[in-house]
Design a protein around this motif. Structure first.
Motif, PDB file in Angstrom:
ATOM      1  N   TYR A  66       2.943  -0.335  -8.131  1.00  0.00           N
ATOM      2  CA  TYR A  66       1.531  -0.011  -8.356  1.00  0.00           C
ATOM      3  C   TYR A  66       0.703  -0.818  -7.353  1.00  0.00           C
ATOM      4  O   TYR A  66       1.031  -1.969  -7.048  1.00  0.00           O
ATOM      5  CB  TYR A  66       1.076  -0.396  -9.766  1.00  0.00           C
ATOM      6  CG  TYR A  66       1.643   0.449 -10.890  1.00  0.00           C
ATOM      7  CD1 TYR A  66       1.420   1.817 -10.948  1.00  0.00           C
ATOM      8  CD2 TYR A  66       2.374  -0.138 -11.914  1.00  0.00           C
ATOM      9  CE1 TYR A  66       1.928   2.584 -11.988  1.00  0.00           C
ATOM     10  CE2 TYR A  66       2.888   0.615 -12.957  1.00  0.00           C
ATOM     11  CZ  TYR A  66       2.666   1.984 -12.986  1.00  0.00           C
ATOM     12  OH  TYR A  66       3.157   2.731 -14.016  1.00  0.00           O
ATOM     13  N   THR A  67      -0.383  -0.235  -6.873  1.00  0.00           N
ATOM     14  CA  THR A  67      -1.319  -0.948  -6.020  1.00  0.00           C
ATOM     15  C   THR A  67      -2.738  -0.710  -6.541  1.00  0.00           C
ATOM     16  O   THR A  67      -3.138   0.442  -6.741  1.00  0.00           O
ATOM     17  CB  THR A  67      -1.235  -0.469  -4.559  1.00  0.00           C
ATOM     18  OG1 THR A  67       0.109  -0.618  -4.095  1.00  0.00           O
ATOM     19  CG2 THR A  67      -2.166  -1.292  -3.677  1.00  0.00           C
ATOM     20  N   VAL A  68      -3.467  -1.789  -6.782  1.00  0.00           N
ATOM     21  CA  VAL A  68      -4.871  -1.709  -7.203  1.00  0.00           C
ATOM     22  C   VAL A  68      -5.722  -2.235  -6.050  1.00  0.00           C
ATOM     23  O   VAL A  68      -5.518  -3.362  -5.580  1.00  0.00           O
ATOM     24  CB  VAL A  68      -5.118  -2.532  -8.481  1.00  0.00           C
ATOM     25  CG1 VAL A  68      -6.595  -2.493  -8.852  1.00  0.00           C
ATOM     26  CG2 VAL A  68      -4.265  -1.995  -9.629  1.00  0.00           C
ATOM     27  N   ILE A  69      -6.678  -1.426  -5.603  1.00  0.00           N
ATOM     28  CA  ILE A  69      -7.535  -1.800  -4.485  1.00  0.00           C
ATOM     29  C   ILE A  69      -8.982  -1.831  -4.970  1.00  0.00           C
ATOM     30  O   ILE A  69      -9.553  -0.794  -5.327  1.00  0.00           O
ATOM     31  CB  ILE A  69      -7.402  -0.804  -3.314  1.00  0.00           C
ATOM     32  CG1 ILE A  69      -5.917  -0.621  -2.941  1.00  0.00           C
ATOM     33  CG2 ILE A  69      -8.207  -1.291  -2.109  1.00  0.00           C
ATOM     34  CD1 ILE A  69      -5.681   0.498  -1.959  1.00  0.00           C
ATOM     35  N   ILE A  70      -9.551  -3.015  -5.011  1.00  0.00           N
ATOM     36  CA  ILE A  70     -10.935  -3.210  -5.430  1.00  0.00           C
ATOM     37  C   ILE A  70     -11.813  -3.273  -4.186  1.00  0.00           C
ATOM     38  O   ILE A  70     -11.628  -4.129  -3.328  1.00  0.00           O
ATOM     39  CB  ILE A  70     -11.081  -4.505  -6.248  1.00  0.00           C
ATOM     40  CG1 ILE A  70     -10.201  -4.447  -7.508  1.00  0.00           C
ATOM     41  CG2 ILE A  70     -12.531  -4.762  -6.617  1.00  0.00           C
ATOM     42  CD1 ILE A  70     -10.121  -5.754  -8.263  1.00  0.00           C
ATOM     43  N   GLY A  71     -12.751  -2.339  -4.082  1.00  0.00           N
ATOM     44  CA  GLY A  71     -13.633  -2.309  -2.912  1.00  0.00           C
ATOM     45  C   GLY A  71     -13.033  -1.547  -1.744  1.00  0.00           C
ATOM     46  O   GLY A  71     -13.223  -1.927  -0.591  1.00  0.00           O
ATOM     47  N   SER A  72     -12.329  -0.442  -2.039  1.00  0.00           N
ATOM     48  CA  SER A  72     -11.786   0.392  -0.985  1.00  0.00           C
ATOM     49  C   SER A  72     -12.906   1.165  -0.291  1.00  0.00           C
ATOM     50  O   SER A  72     -14.047   1.212  -0.781  1.00  0.00           O
ATOM     51  CB  SER A  72     -10.757   1.361  -1.579  1.00  0.00           C
ATOM     52  OG  SER A  72     -10.210   2.202  -0.588  1.00  0.00           O
ATOM     53  N   HIS A  73     -12.573   1.785   0.848  1.00  0.00           N
ATOM     54  CA  HIS A  73     -13.563   2.575   1.595  1.00  0.00           C
ATOM     55  C   HIS A  73     -14.826   1.760   1.864  1.00  0.00           C
ATOM     56  O   HIS A  73     -15.935   2.139   1.497  1.00  0.00           O
ATOM     57  CB  HIS A  73     -13.905   3.872   0.868  1.00  0.00           C
ATOM     58  CG  HIS A  73     -12.764   4.840   0.774  1.00  0.00           C
ATOM     59  ND1 HIS A  73     -11.723   4.656  -0.131  1.00  0.00           N
ATOM     60  CD2 HIS A  73     -12.481   5.974   1.459  1.00  0.00           C
ATOM     61  CE1 HIS A  73     -10.868   5.664  -0.003  1.00  0.00           C
ATOM     62  NE2 HIS A  73     -11.295   6.481   0.973  1.00  0.00           N
ATOM     63  N   ARG A  74     -14.614   0.597   2.498  1.00  0.00           N
ATOM     64  CA  ARG A  74     -15.705  -0.303   2.862  1.00  0.00           C
ATOM     65  C   ARG A  74     -16.542  -0.709   1.641  1.00  0.00           C
ATOM     66  O   ARG A  74     -17.766  -0.672   1.646  1.00  0.00           O
ATOM     67  CB  ARG A  74     -16.598   0.343   3.936  1.00  0.00           C
ATOM     68  CG  ARG A  74     -15.835   0.588   5.235  1.00  0.00           C
ATOM     69  CD  ARG A  74     -16.769   0.898   6.371  1.00  0.00           C
ATOM     70  NE  ARG A  74     -16.001   1.073   7.614  1.00  0.00           N
ATOM     71  CZ  ARG A  74     -16.565   1.272   8.806  1.00  0.00           C
ATOM     72  NH1 ARG A  74     -17.892   1.296   8.906  1.00  0.00           N
ATOM     73  NH2 ARG A  74     -15.816   1.428   9.870  1.00  0.00           N
ATOM     74  N   ASN A  75     -15.804  -1.080   0.594  1.00  0.00           N
ATOM     75  CA  ASN A  75     -16.399  -1.629  -0.624  1.00  0.00           C
ATOM     76  C   ASN A  75     -17.265  -0.608  -1.363  1.00  0.00           C
ATOM     77  O   ASN A  75     -18.330  -0.933  -1.887  1.00  0.00           O
ATOM     78  CB  ASN A  75     -17.226  -2.889  -0.327  1.00  0.00           C
ATOM     79  CG  ASN A  75     -17.389  -3.762  -1.563  1.00  0.00           C
ATOM     80  OD1 ASN A  75     -16.532  -3.751  -2.454  1.00  0.00           O
ATOM     81  ND2 ASN A  75     -18.460  -4.521  -1.621  1.00  0.00           N
ATOM     82  N   ARG A  76     -16.771   0.623  -1.399  1.00  0.00           N
ATOM     83  CA  ARG A  76     -17.509   1.646  -2.131  1.00  0.00           C
ATOM     84  C   ARG A  76     -16.713   2.255  -3.284  1.00  0.00           C
ATOM     85  O   ARG A  76     -17.299   2.914  -4.136  1.00  0.00           O
ATOM     86  CB  ARG A  76     -17.941   2.768  -1.174  1.00  0.00           C
ATOM     87  CG  ARG A  76     -18.984   2.350  -0.150  1.00  0.00           C
ATOM     88  CD  ARG A  76     -19.642   3.554   0.488  1.00  0.00           C
ATOM     89  NE  ARG A  76     -18.683   4.325   1.271  1.00  0.00           N
ATOM     90  CZ  ARG A  76     -18.471   4.151   2.580  1.00  0.00           C
ATOM     91  NH1 ARG A  76     -19.159   3.231   3.230  1.00  0.00           N
ATOM     92  NH2 ARG A  76     -17.598   4.890   3.228  1.00  0.00           N
ATOM     93  N   ARG A  77     -15.384   2.014  -3.333  1.00  0.00           N
ATOM     94  CA  ARG A  77     -14.581   2.722  -4.326  1.00  0.00           C
ATOM     95  C   ARG A  77     -13.503   1.797  -4.911  1.00  0.00           C
ATOM     96  O   ARG A  77     -13.150   0.760  -4.323  1.00  0.00           O
ATOM     97  CB  ARG A  77     -13.911   3.961  -3.716  1.00  0.00           C
ATOM     98  CG  ARG A  77     -14.901   4.895  -3.019  1.00  0.00           C
ATOM     99  CD  ARG A  77     -14.241   6.151  -2.523  1.00  0.00           C
ATOM    100  NE  ARG A  77     -13.878   7.047  -3.611  1.00  0.00           N
ATOM    101  CZ  ARG A  77     -14.740   7.870  -4.207  1.00  0.00           C
ATOM    102  NH1 ARG A  77     -16.011   7.910  -3.814  1.00  0.00           N
ATOM    103  NH2 ARG A  77     -14.343   8.660  -5.183  1.00  0.00           N
ATOM    104  N   LEU A  78     -12.972   2.221  -6.046  1.00  0.00           N
ATOM    105  CA  LEU A  78     -11.820   1.576  -6.679  1.00  0.00           C
ATOM    106  C   LEU A  78     -10.661   2.559  -6.609  1.00  0.00           C
ATOM    107  O   LEU A  78     -10.805   3.728  -6.985  1.00  0.00           O
ATOM    108  CB  LEU A  78     -12.117   1.221  -8.130  1.00  0.00           C
ATOM    109  CG  LEU A  78     -10.915   0.775  -8.983  1.00  0.00           C
ATOM    110  CD1 LEU A  78     -10.458  -0.612  -8.570  1.00  0.00           C
ATOM    111  CD2 LEU A  78     -11.257   0.796 -10.464  1.00  0.00           C
ATOM    112  N   LYS A  79      -9.500   2.077  -6.148  1.00  0.00           N
ATOM    113  CA  LYS A  79      -8.335   2.950  -6.030  1.00  0.00           C
ATOM    114  C   LYS A  79      -7.136   2.350  -6.754  1.00  0.00           C
ATOM    115  O   LYS A  79      -6.948   1.137  -6.778  1.00  0.00           O
ATOM    116  CB  LYS A  79      -7.973   3.180  -4.554  1.00  0.00           C
ATOM    117  CG  LYS A  79      -8.944   4.046  -3.790  1.00  0.00           C
ATOM    118  CD  LYS A  79      -8.457   4.284  -2.359  1.00  0.00           C
ATOM    119  CE  LYS A  79      -7.190   5.112  -2.340  1.00  0.00           C
ATOM    120  NZ  LYS A  79      -6.764   5.436  -0.951  1.00  0.00           N
ATOM    121  N   ILE A  80      -6.323   3.228  -7.329  1.00  0.00           N
ATOM    122  CA  ILE A  80      -5.020   2.852  -7.876  1.00  0.00           C
ATOM    123  C   ILE A  80      -3.988   3.779  -7.250  1.00  0.00           C
ATOM    124  O   ILE A  80      -4.133   5.007  -7.317  1.00  0.00           O
ATOM    125  CB  ILE A  80      -4.973   2.957  -9.411  1.00  0.00           C
ATOM    126  CG1 ILE A  80      -6.018   2.039 -10.046  1.00  0.00           C
ATOM    127  CG2 ILE A  80      -3.575   2.617  -9.930  1.00  0.00           C
ATOM    128  CD1 ILE A  80      -6.074   2.148 -11.564  1.00  0.00           C
TER     129      ILE A  80
END
Length: 782
Positions: A66-80
């Motif tokens: 699993y990968t959790v990305i806080i602030g994806s897309h130049r700090n505009r989105r949350l991704k899992i």
């Protein structure tokens, strides 16, 4: 490059990942990581089944993760992402902060991924997602980045319990420190404990016992002797004076001086920095002196860094200045001086109110507490002065620690409460769950411990309802929660029936349903069950009668219990009809009573010496999948010995099922005594509740007489499953011999087992050679 800077921040360079031995869930698929991060974008946390490397990157990972990305897309989105594929992509949730460190937590529980902001895990939930095909094996946590450096600090991996309830959610964690310079304000935090700390007493008249008179205007500033004494050297002025005159010191300088002592950080004009240093030197507040000197040196090297009209920010190098600065001094004070009201008030809002709201305790130097255990109260005072729990003194989980937990709850010492809870969770065992459950049911803030005990009880149900009768003292809500627990593990549904009858009867001794049936012959259910008669109707449906053997059901069908308790009769007849019909229609399949429990134990029953029903034979067949091969060669089990491996000390022989004329293990010196043993590891993913074992003598006449058969979870701490003293069973070469394991210990699951000599054999030439050529174990295996 991954590095730790001088402030102990972990900096992860672009496209790299940090791993650590401590960044691992205790239980695969279940855990929480709490941390603070500083980043412009892409705070990235990876959860894998195995640890990765420094140059690992989730985009190149082909293994399950699993990968959790806080602030994806130049700090505009949350991704899992799941195994590299995007599963969640939402806008504006839990974004990064590039101006200061910000706190986050991420938990995983059987595929349920929860993400929140704040320093307290399981508060301030911002997003939650359930994987429809969960990965139950993720265990290692990696701290990663994307195209910019990410700073991490205060990273903690916490255990999880059923229903995702964490200790942090149920303990009001008090702020016993000033916030770090530049640290963000935490959102949605409320309650009187949340902001409680020394800064509440900065220049406060509450509980003050000394005053500074500063400047030409002779401004009066209150303070507290014990705080000052713990921070520096104020000499005899703290003993002999109530007022300290500082006419040559301005109020802003004194304010900065006290603010640093009370909160660990302050601001002052650059032009006043030398005065602050002089005041710090006068009273030997050396940490502040050092900070002033370092700032002055930086100013000399680069004068552009400062402007005489600007404020200089000074922070104590630790995030918890009061604990660091006070520990050594206050640890002595608690032994040689009475308690200080300011210290008690610092840790406890109830104490503060007691000392400041005009009650008798406000003006008296003595406070009387009735029905408070002295030793536990002294331990609480020690914690207040030292900031640490003395674990050596509180490891007795049944007495002092429990009293200390209740005192912490009573007086609102929330950090102590948290430490007690953590210690409970670390020390919890099958033998203590019932006493602890009885003690904490009236304490709402102990919800985590309650749920952890219930899960522990349910996972070791056979042992907890056989080793002691204490479980009948639990209340109905707790006992029913255990019976309904999804982790309930039993070797036989008959044990569930026995436990329910014993609880409803409030039995004094352990016995089975057959004894209860005899008691019913000359009585009525109302008389036998008394005040718990209604509970019988409620709890009996929790027994999955269709899982009982058919012959046993026919006995129950003819029993007095069935004739006198309508619910019992209905459930037994329903199960009989189900088994006799041989049908598994939809009505049955949707009824929990007709479904097998989560328990994955397989019964491997002893039939006769040398049979093919044991654990080692089962492991040699790849657990029933293939023809038998030696399980040591197949690496299904691992066997070690007290002496070096040799031609006559061969682990393969012990499970080979072939007679060996010479097979022995020699002694080694342990704890200044001879010790000869064979140890078996059945594997990291397996456990056995052993109820029988078999040995076979080799061709020698070195017969064993005194030995122990033991089990262990970690291969270090051993539990005796059977103790043999002057056992004359072995009496001829090549002989098989088997022994049952009786009592509650037969219901404890272990990973490691060993047979160990405790006295010499009958052989006079080599009395400490342990001569066996075969070993097999039986019981409930998973």
């Amino acid at each position: 490059m991954i590095e730790k800077n001088q402030k102990k921040f972990l900096t992860v360079a672009p496209f790299e990942c940090a791993w650590g031995n401590n960044l691992r869930f205790r239980e695969a698929g279940r855990g929480c990581v709490a941390f603070e991060a500083f980043a412009h974008n892409d705070v990235t946390v990876v959860f894998r089944e195995h640890v990765g490397s420094q140059h690992y990157h989730y985009k190149r990972d082909n293994s399950p993760h699993y990968t959790v990305i806080i602030g994806s897309h130049r700090n505009r989105r949350l991704k899992i992402e799941v195994d590299g594929k995007t599963a969640v992509d939402v806008a504006g949730v839990g974004l990064c902060c590039s101006s200061a460190f910000q706190s986050y937590w991420i938990s995983i529980y059987d595929g349920l991924i929860s993400i929140g902001k704040g320093r307290y895990p399981f508060q301030n939930l911002v997003f939650q997602w359930l994987d429809s095909n969960p990965n139950f094996s993720v265990q290692y946590v990696g701290l990663s980045s994307w195209d910019k450096h990410v700073g991490y600090r205060n990273v903690n991996v916490l255990p999880l319990t059923q229903n995702h309830i964490s200790l942090w959610k149920h303990v009001d964690y008090g702020e016993f420190e000033g916030k770090e310079d530049g640290e963000e304000e935490m959102e949605n935090e409320s309650g009187q404990y949340e902001s409680w700390g020394l800064d509440n007493f900065l220049e406060s008249w509450e509980l003050s016992d000394i005053f500074f008179v500063v400047g030409e205007e002779e401004k009066t500033v209150p303070a507290h002797k014990v705080i000052l004494e713990a921070s520096g050297n104020f000499g005899s002025s703290l003993v002999s004076q109530v007022v300290i005159q500082l006419q040559d010191v301005s109020y802003p300088v004194l304010h900065a001086f006290l603010q640093y002592i009370y909160t660990g950080h302050t601001k002052i004009l650059e032009s006043q920095l030398s005065s602050l240093k002089a005041l710090s030197l006068k009273y030997e507040v050396m940490a502040l002196v050092k900070q002033c000197e370092e700032i002055t040196e930086r100013f000399k090297l680069n004068k552009k860094l400062f402007d005489s009209g600007n404020n200089v920010e000074i922070s104590y190098p630790s995030s918890r200045p009061h604990c660091v600065m006070w520990t050594s001094m206050l640890a002595v004070m608690v032994l040689i001086a009475p308690s200080h009201k300011i210290i008690l008030a610092l840790w406890s809002v109830p104490f503060c109110k007691m000392f400041t709201n005009g009650m008798s305790e406000s003006i008296s130097s003595k406070v009387l507490f009735q029905d408070v255990p002295l030793e536990a109260f002294e331990s609480m005072l020690e914690f207040m002065y030292c900031g640490e729990l003395n674990r050596e003194d509180t490891m007795d989980i049944g007495t002092l620690l429990l009293q200390l937990l209740l005192l912490a709850d009573q007086f609102g010492v929330s950090l102590l409460h948290q430490e007690c809870c953590k210690t409970f969770l670390e020390c919890l065992s099958e033998d203590t769950v019932c006493p602890i459950l009885q003690a904490i049911l009236s304490v709402p803030s102990c919800k985590l411990i309650e749920e952890t005990c219930e899960r522990k009880f349910s996972m070791h149900f056979d042992y907890c309802t056989t080793a002691s009768i204490d479980f009948v003292l639990l209340d109905e809500a707790t006992f029913s929660s255990i019976l309904k627990h999804p982790d309930l593990t039993v070797t036989s549904e008959e044990r569930v029936l026995n436990a329910i009858l014993l609880w409803c009867l409030q039995a004094k001794d352990l016995y089975g349903w057959d004894i209860a049936d005899e008691m019913m012959l000359h009585s009525t259910p109302e008389l036998l069950f008394g005040e718990r008669f209604q509970s019988v109707e409620y709890l009996l449906p929790l027994v999955r009668f269709p899982l009982l053997p058919y012959p046993l059901l026919k006995k129950l069908e003819r029993s007095h219990l069935s004739r006198k308790i309508p619910t019992f009769d209905f459930l037994v007849n329903e199960a009989v009809c189900y088994l006799e019909s041989g049908l598994a229609n939809l009505q049955y399949e949707q009824n929990a009573r007709f479904q097998h429990r989560r328990s994955s134990f397989k019964e491997l029953q002893y039939i006769c010496d040398g049979d093919s029903n044991g654990v080692f034979y089962f492991a040699g067949t790849s657990y029933g999948e293939h023809p038998w091969v030696n399980p040591v060669l197949a690496k299904r089990i691992c066997i070690s010995a007290s002496s070096p491996i040799s031609r006559h000390t061969d682990p393969k022989v012990l499970v080979s099922r072939a007679y060996q004329g010479t097979s022995f293990v020699g002694p080694r010196i342990e704890d200044e005594k001879n010790s000869a043993w064979w140890m078996i590891d059945i594997g990291q993913d397996h456990q056995l509740m052993c109820n029988y074992y078999t040995l076979r003598q080799d061709g020698s006449r070195a017969y064993i007489r005194c030995w122990n058969f033991q089990g262990s979870l970690d291969g270090k701490s051993w539990t005796n499953l059977r103790v043999h003293e002057n056992d004359l069973t072995m009496c001829k070469p090549g002989q098989f011999a088997s022994w049952p394991i009786i009592g509650p210990n037969a219901l404890l699951p272990f990973r490691f087992f060993r047979v160990i000599l405790t006295a010499p054999t009958t052989d006079e030439s080599n009395p400490w050679n342990f001569c066996i050529c075969f070993l097999e174990l039986y019981g409930y295996f998973r």
